[in-house]
Design a protein around this motif. Structure first.
Motif, short mmCIF file in Angstrom:
data_model
loop_
_atom_site.label_atom_id
_atom_site.label_comp_id
_atom_site.label_asym_id
_atom_site.label_seq_id
_atom_site.Cartn_x
_atom_site.Cartn_y
_atom_site.Cartn_z
N ALA A 96 -31.33 -2.03 -1.50
CA ALA A 96 -32.53 -2.57 -0.88
C ALA A 96 -33.19 -3.63 -1.95
N GLY A 97 -33.06 -3.36 -2.99
CA GLY A 97 -33.72 -4.29 -4.17
C GLY A 97 -32.98 -5.95 -3.92
N MET A 98 -31.66 -5.72 -3.87
CA MET A 98 -30.88 -7.01 -3.54
C MET A 98 -30.87 -7.52 -2.34
N GLY A 99 -31.66 -6.81 -1.09
CA GLY A 99 -31.80 -7.44 0.19
C GLY A 99 -30.36 -7.23 0.90
N LEU A 100 -29.65 -6.29 0.77
CA LEU A 100 -28.38 -6.02 1.22
C LEU A 100 -28.77 -5.65 2.94
N PRO A 101 -28.42 -6.04 3.82
CA PRO A 101 -28.46 -5.83 5.15
C PRO A 101 -28.16 -4.48 5.91
N SER A 102 -28.73 -3.92 6.62
CA SER A 102 -28.35 -2.56 7.54
C SER A 102 -27.53 -1.57 6.69
N THR A 103 -28.33 -1.27 5.76
CA THR A 103 -27.91 -0.15 4.92
C THR A 103 -27.89 1.28 5.34
N PHE A 104 -27.03 2.04 5.52
CA PHE A 104 -27.14 3.41 6.18
C PHE A 104 -26.01 4.12 5.22
N VAL A 105 -26.11 5.62 5.35
CA VAL A 105 -25.63 6.60 4.62
C VAL A 105 -24.75 7.28 5.69
N GLU A 106 -23.22 7.54 5.16
CA GLU A 106 -22.68 8.58 6.10
C GLU A 106 -22.61 10.17 5.45
N THR A 107 -23.01 11.17 6.55
CA THR A 107 -22.62 12.43 6.14
C THR A 107 -22.23 13.56 6.93
N ASN A 108 -21.57 14.73 6.35
CA ASN A 108 -21.28 15.65 7.09
C ASN A 108 -22.39 16.74 7.60
N SER A 109 -23.29 16.52 7.04
CA SER A 109 -24.69 17.42 7.34
C SER A 109 -24.57 18.97 6.49
N PHE A 110 -23.54 18.97 5.56
CA PHE A 110 -23.47 20.31 5.18
C PHE A 110 -24.72 20.81 4.51
N TRP A 111 -25.53 19.70 3.94
CA TRP A 111 -26.78 19.92 2.97
C TRP A 111 -28.09 20.41 4.10
N CYS A 112 -27.91 20.12 5.58
CA CYS A 112 -29.16 20.26 6.20
C CYS A 112 -29.30 21.63 6.62
N THR A 113 -29.64 22.60 5.53
CA THR A 113 -29.95 24.09 5.67
C THR A 113 -31.02 24.24 6.33
N ASP A 114 -32.12 23.53 6.27
CA ASP A 114 -33.43 23.84 6.74
C ASP A 114 -34.11 22.43 7.06
N GLU A 115 -35.36 22.56 7.91
CA GLU A 115 -35.91 21.34 8.39
C GLU A 115 -36.61 20.65 7.15
N GLU A 116 -37.35 21.57 6.30
CA GLU A 116 -37.84 20.86 5.20
C GLU A 116 -37.07 19.97 4.19
N THR A 117 -35.93 20.67 3.87
CA THR A 117 -34.99 20.01 3.07
C THR A 117 -34.50 18.63 3.64
N THR A 118 -34.13 18.81 4.83
CA THR A 118 -33.70 17.97 5.58
C THR A 118 -34.46 16.51 5.60
N ARG A 119 -35.67 16.93 5.97
CA ARG A 119 -36.84 15.83 6.37
C ARG A 119 -37.01 15.12 4.90
#
Length: 282
Positions: free
Chosen positions: A91-114
């Protein structure tokens, strides 16, 4: 003969080959067994600097699979600190449209995910790609995938990609809870449904899915490809990858599978260039 590689218009950085699972179709044969192989901060900075000014953002300031920069693995959320630092630097270098890919293993609850997604958004992340297919749900409970999509949409709005949506809606209609073995998946939906998975005959797939690939695409001898050329695939400028070991991984060629992990001896698989003849990203 020198192979000239054009400058990339979209790229991904493989932060690590380590993953929370061991998907049967994985083109990089990622798994929990990979040693960390963490991307050094200096190399990360040189990669991002090399990509600055070259990548093309998605229309309307959104995200897209073949636009801008994506952070991937392995599973990027296994090392959240590194992921967060990579987002901030991009973001500091201004690179565009940055997103992350995930398999969601870590989304064990709403609070952690958010909480984690909000941290990434505040650091400059523009969106999220959630992987869902019959191989992911063998080891990731589907409710975690649904949570990633739901909470991700609350945090990033329309900048959430589901890859592939066919399987996401299929599992929702099934009412899937928990995981689903691949064998049971085939009993329910048959192998023809895997045509929606964009299976590439390389990496782990050529060993773990040999029968399925043969059924879907037929079997060919190596000699059948001797007159073919992979030049276009291997020199494409879109959706290329830079990996944590310092390699430039261009396009994919199904006629040159990358083999078993144990034969790689710590190096990245595939056709790689440390310094491209046309440009030097780091």
């Amino acid at each position: 003969m020198r192979l000239r590689i054009p400058e990339p218009v979209s790229a991904g950085i493989i932060l690590s080959y380590r993953c929370s699972g061991e998907c049967r179709h994985c083109m990089y044969a990622c798994s929990p067994g990979w040693r960390e192989g963490r991307l050094p901060e200096g190399r990360l900075g040189r990669m991002l600097e090399g990509l600055r000014g070259r990548l093309v953002g998605a229309p309307g300031g959104g995200i897209g699979i073949n636009y801008g920069l994506h952070l991937t693995g392995g599973e990027p959320f296994l090392n959240f600190g590194l992921l967060l630092r990579a987002v901030r630097r991009a973001a500091g270098m201004g690179l565009p449209s940055t997103f992350v890919e995930t398999n969601s293993f870590w989304c064990t609850d709403e609070e952690t995910t958010r909480e984690r997604l909000l941290q990434l958004r505040e650091a400059g992340l523009r969106g999220l790609l959630v992987s869902v297919n019959p191989f992911v749900v063998e080891h990731v409970p589907f409710e975690r995938v649904e949570r990633a999509v739901r909470v991700g949409s609350e945090v990033f709005g329309e900048n959430v990609l589901v890859y592939q949506p066919f399987f996401y809606h299929l599992f929702r209609r099934l009412g899937l809870r928990g995981t689903l073995s691949f064998e049971r998946y085939l009993e329910l939906f048959g192998s023809r449904s895997l045509l929606h998975a964009e299976l590439l005959p390389m990496g782990r797939a050529v060993y773990r899915l040999e029968g399925v690939l043969g059924e879907l695409y037929g079997r060919r001898r190596a000699e059948d490809f001797f007159g073919e050329s992979c030049l276009r695939e291997l020199t494409r400028p879109w959706h290329v990858h830079l990996d944590c070991l310092g390699n430039y991984v261009a396009g994919y060629c199904g006629a040159s599978p990358w083999g078993r992990r144990r034969t790689w001896r710590g190096s990245s698989p595939g056709w790689t260039w440390r310094r491209g003849p046309s440009w030097e990203p780091w």
